[in-house]
Design an enzyme around this catalytic site. Sequence first.
Site: not given
Length: 376
Positions: A128, A158
């Site tokens: 992540h 992200d």
Amino acid sequence: MGPLTGLRVIELAGLAPAPFAATMLADLGAEVIRVDRAQPGFDVLSFPNDPLTRGRRWIGVDVKSPVGRDIVLRMADDADVLIEGFRPGVAERMGLGPDDLHARNPRLVYGRVTGWGQDGPLAQAAGHDINYIAVSGTLDPIGQAGHKPTLPLNLVGDFGGGGMLLAMGVLAALVERQTSGRGQVVDASMVDGAALLATHLHGLRNLGAFNQPRGQNLLDGGAPFYDTYETADGKYVAVGAIEHRFFRALVEVLGLEDVPEHTNPANWTALREILADTIRTRTRDEWAKLAEGTDACLSPVLTPEEARTYPHNVARGTFVDIGGGVQPAPAPKFSRTAPDTPSPPSQARADTAAVLIDLGLTEGEIAQLRADGIIA
């Protein structure tokens, strides 16, 4: 309206980075169709009025079935861009990889975003945002002195290093296509993107600057004139008075007279105490009012809710109401082709029939696909 009006984009539904790239393109006028699974799943996070699904049509198709895959292939035949955020090899196994689509539409720009990239030892590893920015070297410098690294939400990996990098790469490939007439694959890695965001930091370190431990450098809170301070009401102001003239303006706003030379690190501890003690005597908004119209580089630290009604943001239209909820507006601004306010997200998969009719399917064919579980 918008500078990307006329651009057709297929988005294979996924998590934050790819949808954010698609949102940026849709915000600027591109026609985006979000292709989700035929039936609701639990691994793709979405919620009502999700800004990452605004401004496009949304369909549900079982792309693992031959018929569903053929629908997406047909959609991509006259598309300009396809965006996906799967692990390397997943799209290929579905028959929707770059080779599959370029064989039919060689002008297609195939944009893909992953954490580690399409190759390399970690390409197939799970991860992540926190993992990607960790190995990029971008997480370690962020935080206070003597404390562990501070997580910058998931903005660096992200969104900045992932979705925004993908959108930029897609646009660059579209510009190149005007000369070559050919599409290509855009491989956006969040590790690469997070490292790229720290380009200036690496430049400073190459010069021997910004090489102190975390929280002891110019822009990481180490310098007392570039930090946040608590105010009398328990809120905070941000101070960024680096240059001499700005620091002098700050000193005037704070009502100080004899302060240590701010560029000498030997004075930083004493200067920090002076600034902290002084700023703690007034509320956040009192300091912000005193700093208005000056070059003190002192700003109120606003909550996301407060930022929506901050006068400068209101004047700029930084936030807009979309579907009854306040969201950031499309950016940047354009002098001739200003984008419209994005439409609210469609209900999940609600546009399936309409898109398939545009593709040339009949009502009977659509009904049969629905009965077979191929479409939503």
